[in-house]
Structures are given as structure tokens and as C-alpha cells.
Design an enzyme around this catalytic site. Structure first.
Site, PDB file in Angstrom:
ATOM      1  N   SER A 138      33.578  61.519  79.620  1.00  0.00           N
ATOM      2  CA  SER A 138      32.487  62.282  80.206  1.00  0.00           C
ATOM      3  C   SER A 138      31.331  62.369  79.231  1.00  0.00           C
ATOM      4  CB  SER A 138      32.973  63.700  80.538  1.00  0.00           C
ATOM      5  OG  SER A 138      31.908  64.551  80.905  1.00  0.00           O
ATOM      6  N   TYR A 151      37.428  71.790  78.713  1.00  0.00           N
ATOM      7  CA  TYR A 151      37.194  70.414  79.170  1.00  0.00           C
ATOM      8  C   TYR A 151      36.497  69.587  78.086  1.00  0.00           C
ATOM      9  CZ  TYR A 151      35.452  66.652  82.223  1.00  0.00           C
ATOM     10  OH  TYR A 151      35.174  65.433  82.794  1.00  0.00           O
TER      11      TYR A 151
END
Length: 330
Positions: A138, A151
């Protein structure tokens, strides 16, 4: 003989879209996810492409379960060619409101889940000296944001693990490829079912992309290995801007990072989310942001023509950082 592909997190979101993309290209599939009903639904849909599909309910946080799933794939489908790590779990909350067990669980799924997948795949790929492993990263694995420390920390960690492993494979002359596909904001169900302590529903920070955009990049990376594929211009901007002015971005996110990730719609902070148990329901690849989401991006361009592209992007990022500094009065 058809290519055999294993996909974690295949029940919904990017994993589900990725499974469809590989099935469209005639690949046989093993689908790993926790929710048995969603896997069976996905398998039924994907068999319409004329491919074999093996659903295997699996919690990727459990290393033995992931290894057992790989063993089952080899027995029932045949030698795996591609392993794709997509599964993730998170919590939307500031660190001051997180419990240690929430951090541990999110890390076990989002980071160790990929590690377990890599190790299970290499058990078979390494002796055959053949295979492709794709890890979904990401932009937040380069540029952290508030409210997503669980995350972000996990995505940073997988980059470190993959880079170490890649050098080891080079050293041992093992022809198994490792590709990291870094994603922008994607329209998936995670913003509906992730544990959320903020009192308002979560949203991806625009611009938002449809999961099929991510799926195409993952499919490309499986058969055209790159060290990294950055999907979408927002990913490029976030990574490069952080390299140029990380302190400035910290201050900007302190002002804009909360409101940008939350809608005005109320949310029940006591809702359990899918952190420890799957949330039942007919979830598919898409979330609730279809109207805002884009169906195209520049991911293939950036992976094939980087040298010329980065020169132009670097100039654009520098100009953007300068404008941001003026807004913050720096």
C-alpha cells in the site's frame, strides 16, 4: 495445463476481484479466506469461466492452517504457479484507543499472514525452482496516516521482509519471483466491516479506485515480475512526497488526516468488525463507493516506463510540496 493460482483474502474486496481477473484468463484457483459461505459463493461464480476452483476456509494468521491449505492445493489442483497475498485486517482508531490484542491480531493477519503465505508457497516453489509470489502492499506502507497505525505498521513490515527474502533468493539462485503491488485507496467492503472506534463511518481518501484496477495490476505482476508496481498516481505522489518532505506531511496529516478518512455518517463504535471473526453477509469485491471510484489508472504505464515518468513526477511533487508548505505557513 492451466496455471494454478492461490489467492488469500479471496472472499471479498481486492482478493475477490483478483480471483475474477485470473479466472478470466483461464487460471485454476485456490481461494483462501475465513468465511466459508462467501468462498463457496465466489467459487460458484468463478467456475462459470470454465476453470477449477478450490475454496479452502483459512485464517492466514494461523501458519499451520496456511501450510495445510498449500498442501491441499498441491494434492487436489496440482503444482502451484502463483501465490497472491491479499488478506488484511485493521482497526480505525488512534493509538491511545487501541488494545494490545487488537494490534497483535491486525499484525498477525496483515503482516504475518503474508509471511505465512510466502513460506507455504516457497515450500513447494523453491525445490521446483519455479513460481511467482505477489504481495499486496500500500501507499500507506511508505507514508503512514493517523488512525491506521495497525495497518500502516504491518504494510511497512512486509516490505522489509520481502526485500530481505528477495536478496536471499538471488544469493541462492532460486528462480522464484517476488513482486510487491502497492495500492491506493480502493473501493472495498473493508470500510464497512473493519473495527472502527471513531463514531463515524470510515472512507477511503479520494481519489478512489475500483478493486478491478488493483486486480489487473496484480495479474500483470504475477506474469511480468517487477520489484514493485505502484498503482495509481496517488500512490506515486504519497511515496515521493514523503521522501522529499516527511515532516511537512506529518503536520499536514495532523490537520487533514482525521476528517479525510471519516464521513459524516454515524457509526456504532461497539460494532465488532471483522478483526477476530468474519462479518457475515453477501459482500463482494466492491464497497459502497461505486459512484466515486475510478475504473482506470496509470499502473501499467508506471511499471513499464518509469525512468521518463519519475522525472516528470518528481517535478510535480516538488511543486506540490512547495504549495503545501505555503498553506501551512512553513
Amino acid at each position: 495445463m492451466a496455471t494454478i493460482v492461490v489467492i488469500t483474502g479471496a472472499g471479498a474486496g481486492v482478493g475477490r476481484a483478483t480471483a475474477t481477473e485470473f479466472a478470466r484468463h483461464g487460471c485454476d484457483l485456490a481461494l483462501l479466506s475465513r468465511d466459508r459461505d462467501r468462498l463457496e459463493t465466489a467459487a460458484t461464480e468463478l467456475r462459470r469461466f470454465g476453470v477449477r476452483v478450490l475454496p479452502i476456509p483459512t485464517d492466514v494468521a494461523d501458519a499451520k492452517a496456511v501450510e495445510a491449505a498449500a498442501d491441499q492445493v498441491e494434492r487436489e489442483l496440482g503444482p502451484m504457479d502463483v501465490w497472491v497475498n491479499v488478506a488484511m485486517a485493521t482497526v480505525f482508531a488512534p493509538v491511545s484507543q487501541l488494545a494490545a490484542e487488537e494490534i497483535e491480531r491486525g499484525t498477525r493477519v496483515t503482516y504475518l499472514g503474508q509471511v505465512h503465505g510466502i513460506m507455504a508457497a516457497l515450500k513447494y516453489m523453491r525445490p521446483r525452482n519455479h513460481g511467482s509470489i505477489v504481495c499486496v502492499g500500500s501507499a500507506l506502507g511508505y507514508r503512514s496516516v493517523p488512525l491506521q497505525s495497525v495497518y500502516c505498521g504491518a504494510k511497512f513490515a512486509i516490505r522489509g521482509f520481502v526485500n530481505s527474502l528477495r536478496s536471499e533468493l538471488y544469493h541462492d539462485k532460486v528462480a522464484v519471483t517476488l513482486t510487491e503491488v502497492d495500492l491506493p485507496a480502493v473501493n472495498t467492503p473493508q470500510f464497512d466491516w473493519a473495527r472502527n472506534k471513531m463514531g463515524h463511518k470510515a472512507q477511503p481518501v479520494p481519489p478512489i479506485f475500483q478493486p478491478e484496477v488493483a486486480a489487473r495490476a496484480i495479474h500483470f505482476g504475477a506474469f511480468n515480475p517487477r520489484r514493485q508496481i505502484w498503482v495509481g498516481f496517488p500512490t506515486v505522489k504519497a511515496i515521493l512526497a514523503n521522501r522529499i518532505a516527511p515532516g511537512l506531511i506529518d503536520r499536514y496529516l495532523a490537520k487533514a488526516g482525521y476528517t479525510g478518512q471519516l464521513t459524516d455518517e454515524p457509526n456504532d463504535p461497539a460494532a465488532p468488525g471483522n478483526l477476530f471473526e468474519p462479518v457475515p453477509g453477501p459482500y463482494g469485491a466492491h464497497g459502497r463507493f461505486d459512484r466515486q471510484a475510478r475504473s482506470e489508472s496509470m499502473e501499467m504505464f508506471t511499471s513499464r516506463h518509469r525512468d521518463a515518468f519519475w522525472a516528470a513526477v518528481g517535478i510535480g511533487v516538488l511543486l506540490g510540496v512547495h504549495r503545501l508548505a505555503k498553506r501551512l505557513g512553513v
